[in-house]
Scaffold this motif. Structure first.
Motif, PDB file in Angstrom:
ATOM      1  N   GLN A 118       3.879  -0.649  -3.655  1.00 14.80           N
ATOM      2  CA  GLN A 118       3.901  -1.827  -4.514  1.00 14.80           C
ATOM      3  C   GLN A 118       3.266  -3.029  -3.832  1.00 14.80           C
ATOM      4  O   GLN A 118       2.806  -3.963  -4.493  1.00 14.80           O
ATOM      5  CB  GLN A 118       5.351  -2.149  -4.891  1.00 14.80           C
ATOM      6  N   MET A 119       3.230  -3.014  -2.493  1.00 18.65           N
ATOM      7  CA  MET A 119       2.703  -4.158  -1.755  1.00 18.65           C
ATOM      8  C   MET A 119       1.188  -4.129  -1.627  1.00 18.65           C
ATOM      9  O   MET A 119       0.587  -5.100  -1.186  1.00 18.65           O
ATOM     10  CB  MET A 119       3.337  -4.192  -0.358  1.00 18.65           C
ATOM     11  N   LEU A 120       0.556  -3.001  -1.962  1.00 21.40           N
ATOM     12  CA  LEU A 120      -0.897  -2.912  -1.853  1.00 21.40           C
ATOM     13  C   LEU A 120      -1.545  -3.641  -3.023  1.00 21.40           C
ATOM     14  O   LEU A 120      -1.130  -3.485  -4.176  1.00 21.40           O
ATOM     15  CB  LEU A 120      -1.335  -1.442  -1.856  1.00 21.40           C
ATOM     16  N   PRO A 121      -2.567  -4.447  -2.767  1.00 24.43           N
ATOM     17  CA  PRO A 121      -3.261  -5.120  -3.879  1.00 24.43           C
ATOM     18  C   PRO A 121      -4.010  -4.105  -4.735  1.00 24.43           C
ATOM     19  O   PRO A 121      -4.487  -3.078  -4.250  1.00 24.43           O
ATOM     20  CB  PRO A 121      -4.226  -6.072  -3.158  1.00 24.43           C
ATOM     21  N   GLY A 122      -4.119  -4.422  -6.014  1.00 29.37           N
ATOM     22  CA  GLY A 122      -4.772  -3.505  -6.938  1.00 29.37           C
ATOM     23  C   GLY A 122      -6.216  -3.232  -6.596  1.00 29.37           C
ATOM     24  O   GLY A 122      -6.739  -2.148  -6.863  1.00 29.37           O
ATOM     25  N   SER A 123      -6.884  -4.220  -5.975  1.00 27.24           N
ATOM     26  CA  SER A 123      -8.298  -4.041  -5.637  1.00 27.24           C
ATOM     27  C   SER A 123      -8.507  -2.913  -4.635  1.00 27.24           C
ATOM     28  O   SER A 123      -9.578  -2.312  -4.578  1.00 27.24           O
ATOM     29  CB  SER A 123      -8.866  -5.353  -5.087  1.00 27.24           C
ATOM     30  N   LEU A 124      -7.463  -2.620  -3.791  1.00 31.87           N
ATOM     31  CA  LEU A 124      -7.590  -1.522  -2.834  1.00 31.87           C
ATOM     32  C   LEU A 124      -7.464  -0.162  -3.520  1.00 31.87           C
ATOM     33  O   LEU A 124      -7.950   0.845  -3.001  1.00 31.87           O
ATOM     34  CB  LEU A 124      -6.509  -1.642  -1.749  1.00 31.87           C
TER      35      LEU A 124
END
Length: 279
Positions: A118-124
């Motif tokens: 959940q902490m990963l940004p969507g762009s990654l």
């Protein structure tokens, strides 16, 4: 300071904060009712001199031209959002229940791994998900978009529902077991109704996640007829000209279902946001 001035100060602050919060929405409504010439006029006018309904007529016209098929985009967005909400709630309910009630080895580690996603940004995630969708022929399909949105919603929803299941005493499970209920019956007929506020909160979160999302919809969907609202409304902003009346009217209509949902579910939302916080 006496209670009277204190009360007045609280009201003034509340009014100021409320106006600050709703001012973008009010400006969006007023701009949607202005003619194009008045939008670009100087000095700036806050209230429209004459009401212009062309944006709303164009958006709600079922026989609209290819440049503004708003109702088609609305249907696509509603379908994707509802499917994402259903899938997210089903997966998260089982996941949250398992993490709350089953003491298997590595339970907390698994929970932290889910939380980490959940902490990963969507762009990654957009490139890996794009390659996965391409391998499974899910690009340019609503099912692929639903799967992508579900991956964002499930980690947060699972942790939220775990908190709600933790707040329900395990003595209720034991009492149901004494009465002859198995785990499935206890889960479906007893625990899920008790966690209804949590289900409402996580359902609203899942719905909003997919309803407002733009980046993945823009990347994964290429056919005009399969666009969602966020992509369709963004198309009114051209390189040299911005169709403000269509853009703002579409934004107002897109916001209305969310406002109505909050108004109808506000009782469950307020109780649901606090019910899982205290054991």
């Amino acid at each position: 300071m006496s209670k009277g001035p204190n009360k007045i100060l609280v009201y003034v602050c509340a009014v100021f904060i409320s106006l600050f919060a709703v001012s973008p929405f009010l400006w969006m409504i007023l701009t949607s009712l202005k003619p194009q010439a008045e939008i670009y006029s100087t000095p700036l006018t806050y209230l429209p001199h004459e009401l212009n309904w062309n944006g709303y007529k164009g958006m709600l016209n079922l026989n609209a031209d290819d440049s503004a098929n708003f109702m088609k985009w609305f249907g696509n967005t509603a379908l994707v959002s509802l499917l994402t909400t259903v899938f997210s709630l089903v997966i998260s309910a089982f996941g949250g229940y398992a993490m709350s009630r089953f003491g298997f080895r590595g339970r907390m580690s698994l929970g932290y791994i889910i939380l980490l996603t959940q902490m990963l940004p969507g762009s990654l995630l957009i490139i890996p998900l794009y390659l996965i969708m391409k391998d499974y022929n899910l690009l340019n399909s609503h099912l692929g978009l639903v799967i992508a949105y579900t991956t964002f919603a499930v980690p947060f929803c699972t942790w939220m529902l775990k908190g709600y299941f933790d707040s329900v005493s395990q003595s209720i499970d034991e009492a149901a077991s004494v009465d002859g209920a198995n785990r499935w019956t206890t889960f479906i007929r007893i625990l899920l109704p008790l966690t209804l506020p949590g289900l409402v909160v996580t359902g609203v979160f899942s719905f909003l996640t997919s309803w407002n999302e733009f980046m993945f919809a823009q990347t994964f969907i290429s056919d005009y007829d399969k666009w969602t609202l966020s992509v369709g409304i963004a198309s009114f902003q051209g390189q040299y000209v911005v169709n403000w009346d269509y853009l703002m009217a579409g934004s107002v209509i897109t916001t209305l279902p969310i406002v109505i949902a909050f108004w109808l579910l506000q009782k469950h939302l307020v109780s649901g946001m606090t019910a899982g916080a205290v054991k």
